[in-house]
Design a protein around this motif. Structure first.
Motif, PDB file in Angstrom:
ATOM      1  N   GLN A  67       0.807  -1.224   0.000  1.00 27.69           N
ATOM      2  CA  GLN A  67       0.000   0.000   0.000  1.00 27.69           C
ATOM      3  C   GLN A  67       0.841   1.275   0.000  1.00 27.69           C
ATOM      4  OE1 GLN A  67      -0.911  -2.620   2.436  1.00 27.69           O
ATOM      5  NE2 GLN A  67      -2.131  -3.345   0.710  1.00 27.69           N
ATOM      6  N   VAL A  68       2.169   1.132  -0.135  1.00 27.93           N
ATOM      7  CA  VAL A  68       3.030   2.308  -0.013  1.00 27.93           C
ATOM      8  C   VAL A  68       2.845   3.274  -1.181  1.00 27.93           C
ATOM      9  CG1 VAL A  68       5.028   1.321  -1.203  1.00 27.93           C
ATOM     10  CG2 VAL A  68       5.369   3.022   0.598  1.00 27.93           C
TER      11      VAL A  68
ATOM     12  N   CYS B 134       5.057   6.696   3.579  1.00 29.57           N
ATOM     13  CA  CYS B 134       5.466   6.108   4.857  1.00 29.57           C
ATOM     14  C   CYS B 134       4.324   5.795   5.826  1.00 29.57           C
ATOM     15  CB  CYS B 134       6.492   7.011   5.535  1.00 29.57           C
ATOM     16  SG  CYS B 134       8.115   7.003   4.716  1.00 29.57           S
ATOM     17  N   PRO B 135       3.225   6.571   5.861  1.00 25.99           N
ATOM     18  CA  PRO B 135       2.148   6.218   6.796  1.00 25.99           C
ATOM     19  C   PRO B 135       1.559   4.827   6.565  1.00 25.99           C
ATOM     20  CG  PRO B 135       1.889   8.476   6.080  1.00 25.99           C
ATOM     21  CD  PRO B 135       2.980   7.886   5.233  1.00 25.99           C
ATOM     22  N   ALA B 136       1.816   4.232   5.407  1.00 25.70           N
ATOM     23  CA  ALA B 136       1.224   2.929   5.095  1.00 25.70           C
ATOM     24  C   ALA B 136       2.010   1.759   5.670  1.00 25.70           C
ATOM     25  CB  ALA B 136       1.109   2.758   3.578  1.00 25.70           C
ATOM     26  N   VAL B 137       3.240   2.004   6.126  1.00 18.48           N
ATOM     27  CA  VAL B 137       4.107   0.876   6.478  1.00 18.48           C
ATOM     28  C   VAL B 137       4.573   0.925   7.930  1.00 18.48           C
ATOM     29  CG1 VAL B 137       4.933   0.570   4.122  1.00 18.48           C
ATOM     30  CG2 VAL B 137       6.154   2.127   5.643  1.00 18.48           C
ATOM     31  N   ARG B 138       4.934  -0.248   8.425  1.00 16.38           N
ATOM     32  CA  ARG B 138       5.535  -0.386   9.751  1.00 16.38           C
ATOM     33  C   ARG B 138       6.301  -1.708   9.782  1.00 16.38           C
ATOM     34  NH1 ARG B 138       2.513  -4.066  12.675  1.00 16.38           N
ATOM     35  NH2 ARG B 138       0.364  -4.423  11.977  1.00 16.38           N
ATOM     36  N   ALA B 139       7.213  -1.827  10.727  1.00 13.76           N
ATOM     37  CA  ALA B 139       7.974  -3.068  10.875  1.00 13.76           C
ATOM     38  C   ALA B 139       7.071  -4.169  11.420  1.00 13.76           C
ATOM     39  CB  ALA B 139       9.158  -2.852  11.808  1.00 13.76           C
ATOM     40  N   ARG B 140       7.223  -5.365  10.886  1.00 11.96           N
ATOM     41  CA  ARG B 140       6.450  -6.493  11.385  1.00 11.96           C
ATOM     42  C   ARG B 140       7.057  -7.007  12.689  1.00 11.96           C
ATOM     43  NH1 ARG B 140       5.355 -11.048   7.085  1.00 11.96           N
ATOM     44  NH2 ARG B 140       3.645 -11.492   8.527  1.00 11.96           N
ATOM     45  N   LYS B 141       6.227  -7.560  13.534  1.00 12.80           N
ATOM     46  CA  LYS B 141       6.703  -8.175  14.763  1.00 12.80           C
ATOM     47  C   LYS B 141       7.217  -9.583  14.454  1.00 12.80           C
ATOM     48  CE  LYS B 141       3.503  -5.633  17.741  1.00 12.80           C
ATOM     49  NZ  LYS B 141       2.412  -5.727  18.736  1.00 12.80           N
TER      50      LYS B 141
ATOM     51  N   PRO C 103       2.721  10.216  -3.640  1.00 12.52           N
ATOM     52  CA  PRO C 103       3.578   9.847  -2.504  1.00 12.52           C
ATOM     53  C   PRO C 103       4.004   8.387  -2.577  1.00 12.52           C
ATOM     54  CG  PRO C 103       1.694  11.117  -1.755  1.00 12.52           C
ATOM     55  CD  PRO C 103       1.439  10.794  -3.202  1.00 12.52           C
ATOM     56  N   ASP C 104       5.250   8.154  -2.272  1.00 19.10           N
ATOM     57  CA  ASP C 104       5.800   6.802  -2.252  1.00 19.10           C
ATOM     58  C   ASP C 104       6.851   6.757  -1.150  1.00 19.10           C
ATOM     59  OD1 ASP C 104       6.733   4.129  -3.149  1.00 19.10           O
ATOM     60  OD2 ASP C 104       5.596   4.625  -4.961  1.00 19.10           O
ATOM     61  N   ALA C 105       7.617   5.681  -1.071  1.00 18.48           N
ATOM     62  CA  ALA C 105       8.588   5.583   0.019  1.00 18.48           C
ATOM     63  C   ALA C 105       9.674   4.565  -0.287  1.00 18.48           C
ATOM     64  CB  ALA C 105       7.886   5.211   1.322  1.00 18.48           C
ATOM     65  N   ARG C 106      10.781   4.750   0.401  1.00 23.63           N
ATOM     66  CA  ARG C 106      11.873   3.780   0.423  1.00 23.63           C
ATOM     67  C   ARG C 106      11.932   3.222   1.842  1.00 23.63           C
ATOM     68  NH1 ARG C 106      17.595   3.481  -1.562  1.00 23.63           N
ATOM     69  NH2 ARG C 106      18.824   2.524   0.101  1.00 23.63           N
ATOM     70  N   THR C 107      11.880   1.905   1.973  1.00 26.17           N
ATOM     71  CA  THR C 107      11.942   1.279   3.295  1.00 26.17           C
ATOM     72  C   THR C 107      13.249   0.514   3.446  1.00 26.17           C
ATOM     73  OG1 THR C 107      10.756  -0.687   2.497  1.00 26.17           O
ATOM     74  CG2 THR C 107       9.446   1.074   3.494  1.00 26.17           C
TER      75      THR C 107
ATOM     76  N   SER D  82      16.110  -3.544   1.697  1.00 23.47           N
ATOM     77  CA  SER D  82      15.832  -2.174   1.278  1.00 23.47           C
ATOM     78  C   SER D  82      15.023  -2.240  -0.008  1.00 23.47           C
ATOM     79  CB  SER D  82      17.149  -1.418   1.047  1.00 23.47           C
ATOM     80  OG  SER D  82      16.908  -0.143   0.481  1.00 23.47           O
ATOM     81  N   ALA D  83      13.951  -1.434  -0.089  1.00 22.45           N
ATOM     82  CA  ALA D  83      13.085  -1.524  -1.266  1.00 22.45           C
ATOM     83  C   ALA D  83      12.404  -0.196  -1.558  1.00 22.45           C
ATOM     84  CB  ALA D  83      12.025  -2.605  -1.054  1.00 22.45           C
ATOM     85  N   SER D  84      12.159   0.029  -2.843  1.00 26.42           N
ATOM     86  CA  SER D  84      11.346   1.149  -3.321  1.00 26.42           C
ATOM     87  C   SER D  84      10.822   0.739  -4.690  1.00 26.42           C
ATOM     88  CB  SER D  84      12.173   2.436  -3.427  1.00 26.42           C
ATOM     89  OG  SER D  84      13.074   2.362  -4.526  1.00 26.42           O
ATOM     90  N   TRP D  85      10.096   1.641  -5.352  1.00 27.37           N
ATOM     91  CA  TRP D  85       9.591   1.295  -6.680  1.00 27.37           C
ATOM     92  C   TRP D  85      10.728   1.140  -7.686  1.00 27.37           C
ATOM     93  CZ3 TRP D  85      10.751   4.407 -10.806  1.00 27.37           C
ATOM     94  CH2 TRP D  85      11.173   5.710 -10.526  1.00 27.37           C
ATOM     95  N   ALA D  86      11.912   1.686  -7.369  1.00 29.68           N
ATOM     96  CA  ALA D  86      13.015   1.677  -8.329  1.00 29.68           C
ATOM     97  C   ALA D  86      14.133   0.702  -7.975  1.00 29.68           C
ATOM     98  CB  ALA D  86      13.602   3.082  -8.456  1.00 29.68           C
ATOM     99  N   HIS D  87      14.029  -0.007  -6.838  1.00 30.13           N
ATOM    100  CA  HIS D  87      15.108  -0.927  -6.479  1.00 30.13           C
ATOM    101  C   HIS D  87      14.629  -1.948  -5.456  1.00 30.13           C
ATOM    102  CE1 HIS D  87      15.456   0.941  -2.542  1.00 30.13           C
ATOM    103  NE2 HIS D  87      16.387   0.055  -2.228  1.00 30.13           N
ATOM    104  N   ASP D  88      15.416  -3.005  -5.316  1.00 31.59           N
ATOM    105  CA  ASP D  88      15.181  -3.999  -4.267  1.00 31.59           C
ATOM    106  C   ASP D  88      16.528  -4.609  -3.904  1.00 31.59           C
ATOM    107  OD1 ASP D  88      12.837  -5.648  -2.890  1.00 31.59           O
ATOM    108  OD2 ASP D  88      14.431  -7.068  -3.416  1.00 31.59           O
ATOM    109  N   ASP D  89      16.834  -4.679  -2.614  1.00 27.85           N
ATOM    110  CA  ASP D  89      18.133  -5.161  -2.145  1.00 27.85           C
ATOM    111  C   ASP D  89      17.909  -6.044  -0.917  1.00 27.85           C
ATOM    112  OD1 ASP D  89      20.718  -5.598  -1.299  1.00 27.85           O
ATOM    113  OD2 ASP D  89      21.303  -3.487  -1.256  1.00 27.85           O
ATOM    114  N   GLN D  90      18.119  -7.359  -1.088  1.00 28.15           N
ATOM    115  CA  GLN D  90      17.954  -8.317   0.005  1.00 28.15           C
ATOM    116  C   GLN D  90      19.324  -8.836   0.420  1.00 28.15           C
ATOM    117  OE1 GLN D  90      14.444 -11.011  -0.268  1.00 28.15           O
ATOM    118  NE2 GLN D  90      14.438 -10.432  -2.429  1.00 28.15           N
ATOM    119  N   GLN D  91      19.575  -8.870   1.731  1.00 30.07           N
ATOM    120  CA  GLN D  91      20.905  -9.226   2.212  1.00 30.07           C
ATOM    121  C   GLN D  91      20.847 -10.203   3.384  1.00 30.07           C
ATOM    122  OE1 GLN D  91      23.036  -5.666   3.285  1.00 30.07           O
ATOM    123  NE2 GLN D  91      22.844  -4.738   1.257  1.00 30.07           N
ATOM    124  N   TYR D  92      21.817 -11.123   3.374  1.00 32.44           N
ATOM    125  CA  TYR D  92      22.146 -11.928   4.544  1.00 32.44           C
ATOM    126  C   TYR D  92      23.448 -11.370   5.105  1.00 32.44           C
ATOM    127  CZ  TYR D  92      18.928 -15.845   3.496  1.00 32.44           C
ATOM    128  OH  TYR D  92      17.829 -16.631   3.280  1.00 32.44           O
TER     129      TYR D  92
END
Length: 212
Positions: free
Chosen positions: A56-57, A62-69, A98-102, A126-136
Motif C-alpha cells: 500500500q506504499v 510512509c504512513p502505510a508501512v511499519r515493521a512487522r513483529k 507519494p511513495d517511500a523507500r523502506t 531495502s526496497a522502493s519502486w526503483a530498487h530492491d536489495d535483500q541481504q544476509y
C-alpha cells in the motif's frame, strides 16, 4: 505419647542439598536442550516480509508501512528472528504520487540459522519502486569464506540463468578492486554481491539486488 523429635540439622541440610541439586539438574538439562536445537539451514536469499503494508506504499508513502513483529513472520522465521526495525524515507513515485523507500533489519537469534555452514546473524531488506536489495549478514570475515560462498553464488546464478534465459556476462565473477568483494550479473537490472560488511570487518554481506 512422645511428640516426634525435630529433624536433626544434618538431615535438614541433606534434604536442602537434594532439592537444590534437583533444581540445578533440571535447569541445566533445559538449557542443554535449548542449546542442542539444530540451526535452520537456509537456501538462497529467501527473506520473509519484514515490512507490513508494503503493497500500500504507492500513493500513501510512509504512513502505510511499519515493521512487522517477529511473532507475525512466516515459519520458520518467527522462531529465528528476535527483533525487526525499519526506517522509512518519503519519496515521489514515478507517477508523482507519494511513495517511500523502506530499509528493514531483522536480528537473528545467535546460532539459529546458517547458510552453507556459515552463521547468519541478520537480514536486511531495502526496497522502493526503483530498487530492491535483500541481504544476509554472515558471521565470518570475507577472506575466510570468499572461496566457499563464491562457488555457492556461482551455482545459484547458473540455476537462475537456466530457468530464465541469459544476458551478456551472466554468472561471470567480477572481482572488486583490491579483491574485497565480487559481483555476478543475474539479469539486465541486477545480480548477486558478496563483499565485506562495511560496518564490521568480521562479517560478510551476501546480497541479491536490482535497480532501474
Amino acid at each position: 505419647m512422645r511428640p516426634p523429635s525435630p529433624p536433626s540439622p544434618s538431615s535438614v541440610l541433606k534434604a536442602f542439598c537434594r532439592a537444590a541439586f534437583t533444581l540445578w539438574a533440571c535447569m541445566t538439562g533445559a538449557a542443554g536442550m535449548a542449546q542442542a536445537t539444530p540451526a535452520i539451514e537456509l537456501a538462497g536469499l529467501d527473506l520473509p516480509a519484514l515490512v507490513q503494508g508494503a503493497q500500500q506504499v504507492s500513493g500513501r508513502g510512509c504512513p502505510a508501512v511499519r515493521a512487522r513483529k517477529p511473532a507475525a513472520l512466516e515459519r520458520p522465521w518467527r522462531s529465528v528472528v528476535t527483533a525487526v526495525s525499519m526506517r522509512c524515507t518519503a519519496l515521489d513515485g514515478p507517477d508523482g504520487k507519494p511513495d517511500a523507500r523502506t530499509e528493514a533489519i531483522a536480528t537473528l537469534r545467535p546460532g539459529a540459522a546458517v547458510l552453507q555452514g556459515v552463521p547468519v546473524v541478520a537480514l536486511r531488506h531495502s526496497a522502493s519502486w526503483a530498487h530492491d536489495d535483500q541481504q544476509y549478514v554472515l558471521a565470518a570475515a570475507y577472506s575466510d569464506i570468499a572461496t566457499r560462498m563464491g562457488a555457492y553464488i556461482k551455482a545459484r546464478c547458473l540455476s537462475q540463468a537456466t530457468a530464465g534465459g541469459g544476458v551478456e556476462g551472466q554468472c561471470t565473477a567480477v572481482h572488486e578492486e583490491g579483491g574485497q568483494g565480487l559481483f555476478m550479473r543475474t539479469s539486465e537490472l541486477g545480480g548477486l554481491w558478496l563483499r565485506p560488511d562495511p560496518d564490521d570487518a568480521h562479517r560478510t554481506v551476501l546480497a541479491e539486488a536490482w535497480s532501474e
